[in-house]
Design an enzyme around this catalytic site. Structure first.
Site, PDB file in Angstrom:
ATOM      1  N   ASP A  83      17.205   6.889 -25.954  1.00  0.00           N
ATOM      2  CA  ASP A  83      17.153   6.202 -24.652  1.00  0.00           C
ATOM      3  C   ASP A  83      15.872   5.381 -24.560  1.00  0.00           C
ATOM      4  O   ASP A  83      15.176   5.411 -23.549  1.00  0.00           O
ATOM      5  CB  ASP A  83      17.223   7.229 -23.523  1.00  0.00           C
ATOM      6  N   GLU A  92      14.082  19.692 -12.195  1.00  0.00           N
ATOM      7  CA  GLU A  92      13.465  18.527 -11.582  1.00  0.00           C
ATOM      8  C   GLU A  92      12.221  18.138 -12.368  1.00  0.00           C
ATOM      9  O   GLU A  92      11.681  18.934 -13.148  1.00  0.00           O
ATOM     10  CB  GLU A  92      13.091  18.822 -10.120  1.00  0.00           C
ATOM     11  N   LYS A 104       8.003  19.365 -15.710  1.00  0.00           N
ATOM     12  CA  LYS A 104       9.442  19.613 -15.764  1.00  0.00           C
ATOM     13  C   LYS A 104       9.685  21.065 -15.357  1.00  0.00           C
ATOM     14  O   LYS A 104       9.147  21.987 -15.975  1.00  0.00           O
ATOM     15  CB  LYS A 104       9.983  19.361 -17.167  1.00  0.00           C
TER      16      LYS A 104
END
Length: 910
Positions: free
Chosen positions: A763, A620, A652
């Site tokens: 991305d 997560e 993280k």
């Protein structure tokens, strides 16, 4: 007529004659009044279109002045009151100076009674951006006809340079209106599309003298006018006394645009000119005021530079021309600046001050078109046909009327032979399709059998490229997945076999790519042979990806002259916390991962949880605060947080039940992050690896991600007309156009840094950029993990998650990720920024259509679709974005060039 009036007319005629002599080669708007072809049918029916028509007998083709065809005029289907959305459009096919329009109602031999008492005009030079015509006092409404039969001619002051013109009839109540029209003017031979200049200023004498460009039809932002034409190209030459004007009922200084020396510490005014095509320039003519008793002086000198494209560097040394600024003769005059036949599409000229003020009334060029096949640019956006649009800026062309065709009577034998031939051809076509389908099935079945082997490397040869794919063993079942709801798009029922997925899966390399992704690692497999370089071109399925250093080549190297300037990154599997591969990076030295992360240990007790940002397959991402961070964090960058204030960080977290491979990948990700040291890239602040759960702490910016930040803003100076979601009543913070360019320049700077390290960020989008204090931008990587952006990603048959709307065509079809594909994504990201993130890229296309569009890029038959130009985007900046979307990767500009353009040249280029 009185003697005084006659003397004034003679004086005016003399001044115009002198102006014509001075401005050699410049057009005279008084002589530019030729009928452009509505009445004599030079303009074909196919170039006349309407928003709607009452019937076929009142269609667009019946809108010609003095024509009695059909029912005698164009009549819209609906009322023009109160919305005023019905229009008649004329396409002149080339740029024209339109100086006069004529209108007429529907007479129909005395049977018609419909006419329009007033109307508005809108015009466009490119079919995308539409402008409202306004007179010199800002009024849009033009008085029309008083009866159905008479012709009313109206001078357009100022004239408009346009290719497409729309007439919008008006009414003060619900009533029927009909219209016939004609346009008068001449061909716009100057080729000037727009000029950029500082906003004109005000001179304070005994009365205020307003020296602004009041008819400029472009944009205004940050003290700069760009993207349009105005008084410096309207053909009107100013008088000797700049306080007077040739126009009636205008303010002092109307004919001139002027700037004060005190406002320009550099000592010059810089202007830039964009032309329609490549030209060889002989002379520039500038009409200047020289009333030195009031401070106006000729320029002391002029220097001009040239370039052939929007993102190219200025060529060679500037052309210098010294003038000296005459103090003798106070009359206004045209100065000629020889340009020596230099070639370009863009000119940048600096006019040096020789006195307190520079006042210009007209600038023109003597040039010749150069036929240079090397000066090519990507085509303008093309959109597939769809339902009739309803907004003002759409184009609706009515098909040309069909002429009757005589039918020849044939014998039954001829008809029978024709039918047999057609049947035979159809059977041959069916057989060919079946053979082609069988061939591909064999290829795909072979590819699927290869995937089932325990360890295998596959080589697929594609024209000009070699794709190397390695597949490791893993479990057969894919990870669980819940279908996301697309962001900002309606819910559609998915077909059983999507066309886009079929297009992807028809490529054997991509089937192997997806098969690799469908099997997460389940532990170390059998040892890899020394000759098999572990690579994986899976698309966006972990956080970071790292190419290994190449060993001995498996195939002979290509010839040196065939190597593009972008190198493909060899990629190995690296499954990160958030479940998405972002970076493809150079290999670490052998054993570097085993050495462990840099020991910047972070005490967990100082992390205070605020909210969960997102989650992935193995972990997560949390938003946390750090109290008193100054005594904890050491880095190469200062922490811009006041003492006593908490620091926002993203944490993280790897789940305790993560696999051993996931833990190793997490440590490798830490190692990679520790190598990133740039002001525009998020940095690693510390780690918690002494006990579970493993954590890494990175930057997080106070204003969140760029997508949410920009969507809450509006553009200054009402430049956002036409952006989705903008309303007059919207209240919110504003952002300037120069600041948007600054945002784009920072993103380009961060990507330039990654490119120097041979890192590939796969991305790049506004959702993956964070905004800090003073609009500081940092590129991040966890946008994929956030449910807010689930609609930005496409799942290929439940396996690979791809941001296809930001991906280059070769990424979608072949799984190739390079710095050049990052340049493509940067072009889409810049489009998002200029749209203030109000629209998703290709929002009018479904995911399947986006994938099919990638296939059109591969086929290269001219049917590919590009993103349209944002309303506030100058044409030259849009052309730069089109270069980012070039089909050939080597034709896309490098990030160093993109950064230089956005940081230095963009505001001066339109």
């Amino acid at each position: 007529m009185g003697t005084g009036t006659l003397s004034s007319l003679l004086l005016l005629l003399l001044l115009v004659t002198i102006g014509d002599a001075d401005m050699k080669g410049h057009f005279d708007p008084a002589k530019c009044r030729y009928a452009l072809g509505m009445q004599d049918r030079t303009i074909p029916d196919s170039d006349i279109s309407v928003s709607s028509s009452w019937s076929d007998s009142t269609a667009a083709r019946h809108s010609r002045l003095e024509s009695s065809d059909g029912d005698g005029a164009w009549c819209p289907a609906g009322p023009v009151f109160p919305k005023e959305e019905e229009y008649l459009q004329v396409d002149l096919r080339r740029l024209h100076l339109v100086a006069l329009v004529g209108t007429q109602g529907r007479h129909a031999g005395g049977l018609g009674k419909e006419f329009s008492r007033s109307y508005r005009l809108r015009y466009s030079r490119d079919g995308r951006r539409w402008m409202d015509w306004k007179d010199r006092w800002g009024q849009e409404v033009i008085s029309g006809n008083e009866d159905p039969g008479g012709v009313v001619l109206k001078d357009l002051g100022p004239p408009m340079v346009a290719r497409l013109v729309r007439f919008y009839p008006r009414a003060d109540r619900v009533m029927s209106v009909c219209l016939r029209v004609e346009l008068y003017g001449c061909l716009w031979r100057d080729g000037l599309l727009s000029y950029t200049a500082p906003v004109g200023q005000t001179m304070q004498l005994s009365e205020m003298v307003y020296l602004n460009d009041s008819t400029y039809d472009g944009y205004t932002a940050g003290g700069l006018q760009y993207g349009g034409l105005g008084q410096l190209a309207d053909g009107v030459v100013g008088l000797d006394d700049f306080r007077q004007s040739q126009e009636l009922r205008v303010w002092p200084g109307y004919d001139y645009v002027g700037w004060s020396n005190h406002s320009f510490p550099s000592g010059y005014v810089e202007m830039e000119f964009e032309f329609d095509r490549l030209r060889s320039f002989q002379t520039m003519q500038v009409h200047c005021n020289n009333m030195h008793t009031l401070g106006a002086r000729l320029p002391g000198g002029v220097e001009c530079r040239f370039k052939r494209g929007p993102a190219m560097a200025w060529e060679g040394e500037p052309v210098h021309h010294a003038l000296g600024g005459s103090l003798g003769d106070p009359r206004a005059r045209a100065i000629s600046v020889p340009l020596g036949g230099h070639v370009g599409r863009f000119l940048q000229c600096r006019f040096l001050f020789a006195g307190p003020w520079l006042l210009f009334s007209e600038i023109s060029f003597i040039s010749d078109v150069v036929n240079d096949s090397s000066d090519t640019f990507p085509p303008a956006p093309w959109w597939p046909p769809g339902p009739p649009p309803t907004n003002f800026s759409s184009l609706e062309l009515e098909p040309r009327g069909q002429q009757p065709v005589a039918k020849a009577e044939g014998s039954p034998t001829a008809i029978l032979i024709g039918c047999l031939v057609a049947i035979i051809l159809l059977l041959l076509l069916i057989i060919a399709l079946m053979l082609w389908r069988l061939h591909w099935r064999r290829l795909l079945s072979k590819a699927e059998r290869r995937v089932l082997e325990e360890e295998l490397t596959v080589h697929l040869s594609v024209p000009g490229d070699t794709i190397l794919i390695n597949n490791r063993p893993g479990p057969r079942e894919p990870p669980p997945y819940q279908e996301p709801r697309p962001r900002g798009t309606p819910t559609h029922s998915a077909p059983c076999v999507p066309n886009g997925s079929a297009l992807l899966l028809s490529n054997p390399a991509y089937r192997l790519l997806l098969a690799t992704y469908a099997r997460p690692p389940r532990g170390p497999g059998p040892p890899t042979p020394a000759w098999a370089k572990p690579t994986n071109t899976q698309a966006c399925s972990g956080d970071y990806m790292e190419p290994e250093k190449p060993g001995a080549p498996l195939l002979p190297p290509p010839p040196q002259n065939s190597v593009p300037h972008y190198a493909e990154a060899d990629i190995v599997t690296l499954q990160g916390v958030t479940g998405g591969n972002t970076y493809a990076v150079p290999a670490l030295p052998p054993g570097a991962v085993g050495d462990g992360p840099p020991r910047v240990d972070f005490p967990r007790s100082r992390l205070r949880f605020k909210e969960k940002l997102g989650e992935g397959q193995f972990g997560e991402v949390h938003l946390c605060e750090v109290e008193d961070p100054q005594d904890l964090v050491t880095s190469d960058f200062p922490i811009s947080v006041q003492k006593g204030h908490p620091l926002l960080v993203a944490v993280k977290i790897l789940r305790p039940d993560a696999t051993k491979n996931a833990r190793n990948d997490f440590l490798k990700e830490v190692k990679i992050m520790s190598r990133l040291k740039d002001l525009n890239i998020i940095r690693l602040l510390g780690v918690c690896v002494q006990d579970d759960p493993l954590c890494m702490i990175t930057d997080y910016m106070e204003n969140g991600d760029l997508n949410q930040f920009l969507s809450a803003h509006q553009l200054e100076n009402k430049v956002t007309q036409g952006l989705p979601g903008d309303r007059e009543s919207d209240q919110g913070p504003t952002i300037s156009y120069p600041m948007l360019l600054h945002v784009g320049a920072q993103i380009a700077s961060g990507m330039r840094y990654l490119a120097t390290l041979n890192f590939v960020h796969r991305d790049l989008a506004t959702r993956n950029c964070l905004v800090g204090e003073n609009f500081t931008i940092k590129i991040a990587d966890f946008g994929m993990s956030r449910n807010l952006y689930a609609g930005d990603y496409y799942r290929v048959q439940g396996r690979a998650v791809l941001p296809i709307r930001w991906m280059a065509w070769e990424c979608i079809l072949m799984g190739k990720f390079t710095t050049a594909s990052d340049v493509w994504a940067f072009g889409v990201t810049l489009w998002e920024v200029l749209m203030l993130c109000r629209s998703q890229p290709f929002g009018q296309l479904t995911d399947e259509q986006v994938i099919e569009n990638a296939g059109e890029f591969f086929r290269d038959q001219g049917r590919q679709v590009y993103l349209s130009r944002p309303p506030a985007c100058p044409q030259t900046l849009y052309e730069l974005m089109l270069r980012c979307w070039s089909r050939e990767p080597e034709q896309r500009p490098p990030f160093s060039q993109l950064h230089r353009f956005l940081a230095d040249d963009a505001l001066n280029t339109v």
